[in-house]
Scaffold this motif. Sequence first.
Motif, PDB file in Angstrom:
ATOM      1  N   ARG A 292       8.430   3.201   1.166  1.00  0.00           N
ATOM      2  CA  ARG A 292       7.712   2.124   1.849  1.00  0.00           C
ATOM      3  C   ARG A 292       8.629   1.046   2.405  1.00  0.00           C
ATOM      4  N   GLY A 293       9.831   0.925   1.837  1.00  0.00           N
ATOM      5  CA  GLY A 293      10.757  -0.088   2.311  1.00  0.00           C
ATOM      6  C   GLY A 293      10.287  -1.499   2.030  1.00  0.00           C
ATOM      7  N   SER A 294      10.950  -2.460   2.662  1.00  0.00           N
ATOM      8  CA  SER A 294      10.632  -3.868   2.426  1.00  0.00           C
ATOM      9  C   SER A 294       9.268  -4.259   2.972  1.00  0.00           C
TER      10      SER A 294
ATOM     11  N   VAL B  41       0.845  -1.198   0.000  1.00  0.00           N
ATOM     12  CA  VAL B  41       0.000   0.000   0.000  1.00  0.00           C
ATOM     13  C   VAL B  41       0.881   1.248   0.000  1.00  0.00           C
ATOM     14  N   GLN B  42       0.239   2.387  -0.179  1.00  0.00           N
ATOM     15  CA  GLN B  42       0.895   3.700  -0.079  1.00  0.00           C
ATOM     16  C   GLN B  42       2.046   3.859  -1.067  1.00  0.00           C
ATOM     17  N   PHE B  43       1.856   3.341  -2.274  1.00  0.00           N
ATOM     18  CA  PHE B  43       2.886   3.493  -3.302  1.00  0.00           C
ATOM     19  C   PHE B  43       3.054   4.979  -3.636  1.00  0.00           C
ATOM     20  N   GLY B  44       4.278   5.404  -3.834  1.00  0.00           N
ATOM     21  CA  GLY B  44       4.580   6.806  -4.071  1.00  0.00           C
ATOM     22  C   GLY B  44       5.331   7.422  -2.914  1.00  0.00           C
ATOM     23  N   ARG B  45       5.169   6.832  -1.734  1.00  0.00           N
ATOM     24  CA  ARG B  45       5.962   7.238  -0.580  1.00  0.00           C
ATOM     25  C   ARG B  45       7.103   6.222  -0.412  1.00  0.00           C
TER      26      ARG B  45
ATOM     27  N   MET C 111       4.405   1.214   8.305  1.00  0.00           N
ATOM     28  CA  MET C 111       5.225   0.242   9.019  1.00  0.00           C
ATOM     29  C   MET C 111       6.704   0.620   8.967  1.00  0.00           C
ATOM     30  N   LEU C 112       7.152   1.111   7.813  1.00  0.00           N
ATOM     31  CA  LEU C 112       8.546   1.531   7.700  1.00  0.00           C
ATOM     32  C   LEU C 112       8.843   2.677   8.665  1.00  0.00           C
ATOM     33  N   GLY C 113       7.959   3.664   8.721  1.00  0.00           N
ATOM     34  CA  GLY C 113       8.163   4.791   9.615  1.00  0.00           C
ATOM     35  C   GLY C 113       8.271   4.362  11.065  1.00  0.00           C
TER      36      GLY C 113
ATOM     37  N   ALA D  87       4.651   8.641  11.987  1.00  0.00           N
ATOM     38  CA  ALA D  87       6.084   8.476  12.232  1.00  0.00           C
ATOM     39  C   ALA D  87       6.718   9.805  12.641  1.00  0.00           C
ATOM     40  N   TRP D  88       6.299  10.876  11.986  1.00  0.00           N
ATOM     41  CA  TRP D  88       6.835  12.201  12.336  1.00  0.00           C
ATOM     42  C   TRP D  88       6.471  12.567  13.773  1.00  0.00           C
ATOM     43  N   LEU D  89       5.222  12.320  14.140  1.00  0.00           N
ATOM     44  CA  LEU D  89       4.786  12.628  15.500  1.00  0.00           C
ATOM     45  C   LEU D  89       5.499  11.737  16.514  1.00  0.00           C
ATOM     46  N   GLY D  90       5.691  10.463  16.160  1.00  0.00           N
ATOM     47  CA  GLY D  90       6.407   9.551  17.048  1.00  0.00           C
ATOM     48  C   GLY D  90       7.839  10.001  17.274  1.00  0.00           C
TER      49      GLY D  90
END
Length: 348
Positions: A166-168, A160-164, A174-176, A220-223
């Motif tokens: 995303r990693g493995s 999902v979320q192609f364009g950002r 999940m990557l964030g 992820a940014w907030l975390g």
Amino acid sequence: MTLLKWIALLLFTQCFVYKDADFRFGPSFQLLGFNVTPDRLVSLIILSLAVWSFTSGKLQFSALGKVGRYTLLLAVISTVSALVAGRGEADYYRLFDFHYNPLIIFVVAQSISHSHRKLELVSLTFLALGTYLTINGMFERYGPHALVWPQYILDPRVGVQFGRTRGSFASSEMLGAALVVAFLFYVLYSTRVEGAKRYWTVLMIPATIAAIYAANQRAAWLGLSACLALLTIAKTHMRRVTRLLLAVGMLVFLSGVATHLSLWENTLFSKRQKTVHDRWVNNLTTLDMGMANPLFGIGYGNFKTEWPKYFDPHRDIYHDVKDLSDGNPNTFLGLFAEVGLVGLVRTC
């Protein structure tokens, strides 16, 4: 140490997508009708080694404790729900991956006697994973794409979320989250090493932050921000490092260098208002689902098939949302909808 090394390998194998990705990392096979992927195989090996160590007297299982008991209870409730009203095979995979496997690893890990050497192995595992995810994320974002591994990361049909970035995981969310954990280990490690190892952490800390930024994931940014804020005031050796990072972050924000996080332009939080609206609609639908089935829910894993019954496109707030096929992102509302108050109360 043997069990701990297998747990370290498990962490690595769980970073990949095996379904619909045409990806082979270790053996995958059918066992009693159950699709055994590399991560599940490692989990079964860990369980077998733990049982063998217990029977030979080398390992003594600790008491479950409150966390373990509630985790087991939720697993049992979810299993009963899946058997009574679930979708069959798809739910059994979810039960193993999200309930029983974490419970098994939790019990085994807390039963292993701790030592400085073993804790160091755990730290090095997260540092190695962070290095892979960060460098691979940089290749995915900025190139060369030929160095991205595995290549399914670049396939819009996978995940999902192609364009950002995303990693493995084929998921920027999940990557964030994984990168934030890796960042914390790198900050801790930077306070405990010297020489070449320290220079490596000095390089990896900003690289990891850059990868988190490239994930374009607000959670992820907030975390990351929350971690920096807490470590800045906590009385630890990490305080000096995090204060420096926070100061640099403020300079970047004020300078306008980061287009998604700038005082002078719309930030990521203001640019993607539609996703906020989509989440709101999703949560309202999930709440309606739970309120209609408050005690036992609609059945474990049934959100993806039952949501149309509770989705009212004629309501004004629903006007821009087409479907909820991606599932529900809220853990507590999702539990309330699928397993009802019985499962939700035990989780809380």
